[in-house]
Design a protein around this motif. Structure first.
Motif, short mmCIF file in Angstrom:
data_model
loop_
_atom_site.label_atom_id
_atom_site.label_comp_id
_atom_site.label_asym_id
_atom_site.label_seq_id
_atom_site.Cartn_x
_atom_site.Cartn_y
_atom_site.Cartn_z
N TYR A 82 0.90 -1.14 -0.01
CA TYR A 82 -0.09 -0.21 -0.05
C TYR A 82 0.67 1.08 -0.01
CZ TYR A 82 -4.12 2.55 0.99
OH TYR A 82 -5.23 3.48 0.88
N LEU A 83 0.72 2.07 -1.11
CA LEU A 83 1.62 3.25 -1.43
C LEU A 83 0.75 4.61 -1.36
CD1 LEU A 83 4.58 4.30 -1.57
CD2 LEU A 83 4.24 4.12 -4.05
N ALA A 84 1.06 5.54 -0.37
CA ALA A 84 0.12 6.87 -0.60
C ALA A 84 0.65 7.64 -1.54
CB ALA A 84 0.37 7.38 1.05
N LYS A 85 -0.27 8.35 -2.24
CA LYS A 85 -0.06 9.19 -3.46
C LYS A 85 0.34 10.40 -2.84
CE LYS A 85 -3.53 7.70 -6.77
NZ LYS A 85 -4.91 8.03 -7.29
N GLY A 86 -0.52 10.98 -1.46
CA GLY A 86 0.26 12.02 -0.93
C GLY A 86 1.90 12.02 -0.41
N SER A 87 2.31 11.05 -0.25
CA SER A 87 3.91 11.03 -0.12
C SER A 87 4.68 10.23 -1.06
CB SER A 87 4.01 10.28 1.40
OG SER A 87 3.60 8.70 1.32
N PHE A 88 4.31 10.29 -2.20
CA PHE A 88 4.65 9.40 -3.31
C PHE A 88 6.01 9.77 -3.81
CE2 PHE A 88 3.82 6.68 -6.84
CZ PHE A 88 4.44 6.87 -7.96
N HIS A 89 6.93 9.08 -4.15
CA HIS A 89 8.17 9.40 -4.83
C HIS A 89 8.39 8.24 -5.76
CE1 HIS A 89 8.80 12.72 -1.80
NE2 HIS A 89 8.77 11.84 -0.96
N GLU A 90 9.18 8.87 -6.88
CA GLU A 90 9.43 7.78 -8.03
C GLU A 90 10.38 6.57 -7.25
OE1 GLU A 90 12.52 7.78 -11.57
OE2 GLU A 90 11.09 9.62 -11.42
N ARG A 91 11.25 6.80 -6.49
CA ARG A 91 11.93 5.83 -6.02
C ARG A 91 11.19 4.84 -5.17
NH1 ARG A 91 15.78 3.99 -8.26
NH2 ARG A 91 14.73 2.05 -8.10
N ALA A 92 10.35 5.42 -4.39
CA ALA A 92 9.37 4.35 -3.52
C ALA A 92 8.58 3.39 -4.54
CB ALA A 92 8.61 5.44 -2.81
N LEU A 93 7.98 4.05 -5.54
CA LEU A 93 7.34 3.08 -6.45
C LEU A 93 8.29 1.96 -6.99
CD1 LEU A 93 4.97 2.49 -7.99
CD2 LEU A 93 5.56 4.13 -10.02
N LEU A 94 9.43 2.46 -7.59
CA LEU A 94 10.39 1.47 -8.24
C LEU A 94 10.60 0.31 -7.41
CD1 LEU A 94 12.34 3.76 -10.29
CD2 LEU A 94 10.80 2.13 -11.10
N ASP A 95 11.16 0.87 -5.82
CA ASP A 95 11.48 -0.09 -4.88
C ASP A 95 10.56 -1.03 -4.52
OD1 ASP A 95 13.64 2.34 -3.00
OD2 ASP A 95 14.10 1.24 -4.99
N ALA A 96 9.32 -0.64 -4.53
CA ALA A 96 8.07 -1.49 -4.09
C ALA A 96 7.86 -2.41 -5.41
CB ALA A 96 6.92 -0.54 -3.93
N VAL A 97 7.83 -2.06 -6.51
CA VAL A 97 7.83 -3.23 -7.68
C VAL A 97 8.81 -3.96 -7.56
CG1 VAL A 97 7.69 -3.10 -10.16
CG2 VAL A 97 6.40 -1.33 -8.98
N ALA A 98 10.08 -3.63 -7.54
CA ALA A 98 11.25 -4.57 -7.34
C ALA A 98 10.98 -5.48 -6.39
CB ALA A 98 12.60 -3.41 -7.24
N ASP A 99 10.62 -5.07 -5.13
CA ASP A 99 10.46 -5.93 -4.18
C ASP A 99 9.38 -6.99 -4.37
OD1 ASP A 99 12.38 -4.81 -2.47
OD2 ASP A 99 10.70 -3.42 -1.49
#
Length: 726
Positions: free
Chosen positions: A701-718
């Motif tokens: 679960y990733l919040a758009k309000g604190s969204f960062h490109e790195r956070a998205l990529l790290d989550a997808v890679a995980d």
């Protein structure tokens, strides 16, 4: 099919601007509909629009817009719960929409200065939206024609639909006798072979001079001989039964269709009086002549045809018919003439509205196209007259520089054009400057029967409404030309994009043979050539609605039964064009005869109703090597999940038709999809929201309000690893 704009080249603020324009339109139209008396239940799409605006503004860090959209969403939610819509609240909400539209028009370079200068305006708008107002009792909802779409079916229409479905099923059952009779014919041929062998056996027994054997052979022949007549009789009876059953069921279907039909004149009787009153209000004189009033049309769509003809009539009165002194100066009678005619042509209904007025000067259309920024002056100067006429069907396009009570607001012929498209028809305009103007609306005679082109795609038959097919071609593969990464054919000096129909429908992309079978669909600049396996030909099909259990199938309008008795899906051409444009914008269109260069890449499906959010997520993931598809809401995403293989689902929560929680729940209940990793990216960041998403089956679960490109990529890679499969 060359797109005017490529979303991959847009900045995030550009995408926010596009989304703000679209969602503001939804809010404006919905609020005005509520003011006119639409049911308070119509607030649901407005809440989604405000929510999407809030998320889009958060992505580009526009804090005042986030606060304003959040206040609008809360206000709409409160109104929805109250079941009443005060006029004061509508005024405040519309003012908020106006402010967001002004923000979307600001250039990115001067954005911060504009926000600073208008901080007070945002504070005032937020305060006005949240201010308490006296809530009036709920007003009984009045039907709003523009929002209502198709009129609800009457009990008689519902009964005729059911009768037509039953008649079609009976005809299908009758057609099933054909293979049975064919099998009997095979048995007859086998029987003839057996009888021939028995005759040989009898002759051999007689020649052996063995009385017992000869008697036995004669007895067998005597017993077998009547069987020939019995089988022939059964074949004749079955053949006669099938012919009779097909005749009766076909007549039954025809009679049910006849019950659905009525003379088009039933809906035109008020037009002469309407034209007279409107002409007087404009200071003009006009008469209306009706022709073909007894032409039969499906009574279910007659109200929609009436609305279209009203717009066409108003267009003729205001734009076409001149003032009396102008007509006298042109050598015409003071009284103008408008002819409304209807007839059947080629299995279709043709309705024409023609006037003897001033017509349309092509140069005026060129000037208006440039003024409305629909084309540059250089492009407008080169367009032929036939293509210029299509500008008249665009939303917001008007030849008038100022509006009056009747026209000039850019709303009119675009409504007629949209109706034609929705009913698998077409609209065409023809002008004779100084002599008159004519509009021709071509529609299927009934929505229960469609004249269609049957083609093979991916080894299965599909049908395309013939009214949406421009041309059918067979060309050598060498006729394909690649320009800008897209394949084209030269059609009478115009480049038409070529796409594989199988790829658009998610059926793969088989290699093209030496000869291409192409079907050109669409119209104007929005058209393409579909490459299909084979072209079977035209058939008249009785359409059948799809069972509700299938949900809304992307690119499919309805089902039907072929003459052979086999089922076929009737494709939705406007939806096909949207799907093709989406593949084109993503750079995912595969060249015919070439392998998919993304076969080794991990595939991600992004589902979000916010254009800004899903495009940002797509860009980030695609830039780092993932193969990314996008869906505009949960229903679209569910259809895509069932038609292709993905390694990861990234979804929003609040979406129309089907929200993200419902989507994840369906996925976890599906045997094929239940192990797919799921990430929720949502503006909601409360603990209970996270718990709800994870409880439904999300892995992250990733919040758009604190969204960062790195956070998205790290989550997808995980969840699924890097983009390339080792």
């Amino acid at each position: 099919m060359m797109p005017d704009q490529d979303l991959s080249a847009f900045s995030l603020f550009d995408l926010f601007r596009l989304e703000a324009e679209g969602q503001s339109r939804v809010l404006t139209e919905g609020l005005l509909a509520l003011e006119r008396g639409a049911a308070p239940g119509a607030l649901e799409p407005l809440m989604r629009a405000a929510h999407s605006l809030k998320g889009a503004a958060a992505i580009v860090a526009l804090e005042p817009a986030v606060r304003l959209a959040h206040e609008m969403e809360d206000a709409l939610l409160a109104l929805n719960r109250a079941g009443a819509v005060p006029v004061q609240r509508i005024d405040a909400l519309l003012a908020g929409v106006d402010l967001l539209q002004r923000l979307a028009q600001v250039g990115e370079a001067g954005l911060q200065d504009w926000l600073a200068a208008n901080q007070h305006a945002f504070d005032a708008a937020i305060g006005a939206i949240g201010a308490p107002v006296a809530v009036a009792p709920p007003v009984a909802a009045q039907p709003v024609a523009e929002e209502a779409g198709a009129m609800p079916a009457t009990p008689v229409q519902q009964a005729s639909d059911e009768l037509l479905a039953l008649a079609s099923q009976a005809r299908l059952q009758a057609l099933q006798f054909a293979p049975f009779i064919t099998s009997l014919e095979r048995y007859k041929r086998s029987q003839a072979g057996v009888m021939q062998l028995l005759e040989q056996l009898r002759d051999a027994a007689t020649a052996s001079r063995d009385p017992h054997l000869a008697d036995l052979a004669a007895l067998v022949m005597a017993r077998a001989e009547p069987l020939k007549g019995v089988l022939l009789s059964h074949i004749a009876e079955a053949d006669e039964y099938q012919r009779h059953a097909v005749t009766v069921t076909s007549r039954l279907a025809d009679q049910v269709l006849a019950l659905r039909m009525c003379p088009i004149g039933d809906g035109l009787h008020s037009f002469p009086r309407m034209a007279r009153d409107l002409a007087r209000s404009l200071g003009k004189k006009v008469r209306v002549d009706l022709a073909g009033a007894d032409t039969m049309v499906d009574r279910a769509i007659l109200p929609r045809i009436e609305g279209a003809l009203t717009q066409m009539l108003r267009n003729a009165l205001d734009h076409g018919i001149e003032m009396p002194d102008e007509r006298r100066a042109a050598g015409k009678p003071e009284e103008g003439a408008i002819r409304i005619g209807a007839r059947h042509l080629g299995g279709m209904l043709l309705v024409e509205v023609a006037d003897d007025g001033r017509g349309v000067d092509p140069q005026r259309i060129r000037d208006a196209a440039v003024r409305h920024q629909r084309a540059t002056a250089a492009i407008a100067a080169r367009l032929p007259d036939a293509e210029l006429m299509e500008f008249l069907f665009l939303p917001g396009f008007s030849l008038k520089e100022s509006a009056n009570e009747l026209s000039g607001r850019g709303v009119g012929l675009d409504v007629v054009h949209d109706l034609a498209v929705s009913l698998n028809g077409s609209l065409r305009a023809e002008s004779r400057p100084g002599q008159g103007f004519a509009l021709s609306l071509t529609l299927p005679l009934t929505q229960s029967v469609v004249r269609a082109l049957v083609v093979d795609i991916g080894g299965e038959p599909y049908a395309l409404p013939i009214a949406r097919v421009e041309r059918v071609l067979k060309l050598p593969q060498g006729a394909l030309v690649t320009r800008g990464g897209q394949q084209y054919i030269d059609l009478a000096g115009e480049w038409i994009g070529v796409v594989g129909a199988a790829q658009v429908l998610g059926l793969g992309c088989p290699d093209a043979g030496p000869e291409l079978s192409l079907v050109v669909i669409g119209g104007g600049h929005d058209r393409c050539a579909l490459a299909v396996d084979a072209i079977r030909g035209e058939q008249t099909l009785t359409v059948q609605p799809l069972e509700p259990m299938f949900g809304a199938l992307r690119d499919v309008a309805c089902g039907a039964i072929l003459d052979s008795g086999a089922p076929v899906l009737v494709l939705d051409v406007p939806s096909l064009l949207v799907s093709t444009n989406r593949l084109l914008h993503e750079g995912a269109l595969q060249h015919l005869g070439q392998p998919d260069d993304a076969a080794g890449r991990r595939r991600v499906l992004v589902v979000d109703d916010s254009l800004t959010v899903r495009e940002m997520e797509r860009k980030v993931l695609a830039a780092h090597g993932y193969k990314v598809d996008v869906a505009v809401d949960g229903m679209d995403g569910w259809n895509m999940l069932r038609s292709a293989d993905y390694d990861l689902l990234v979804t929003d929560v609040d979406m129309p038709r089907m929200d993200g929680i419902e989507l994840v729940t369906l996925l976890r209940a599906d045997a094929r999809l239940q192990r797919m990793p799921v990430m929720i990216v949502s503006y909601k960041d409360r603990m209970e929201d996270r718990a709800r998403g994870l409880h439904a089956g999300a892995d992250y679960y990733l919040a758009k309000g604190s969204f960062h490109e790195r956070a998205l990529l790290d989550a997808v890679a995980d969840l699924i690893g890097g983009p390339l499969i080792d």
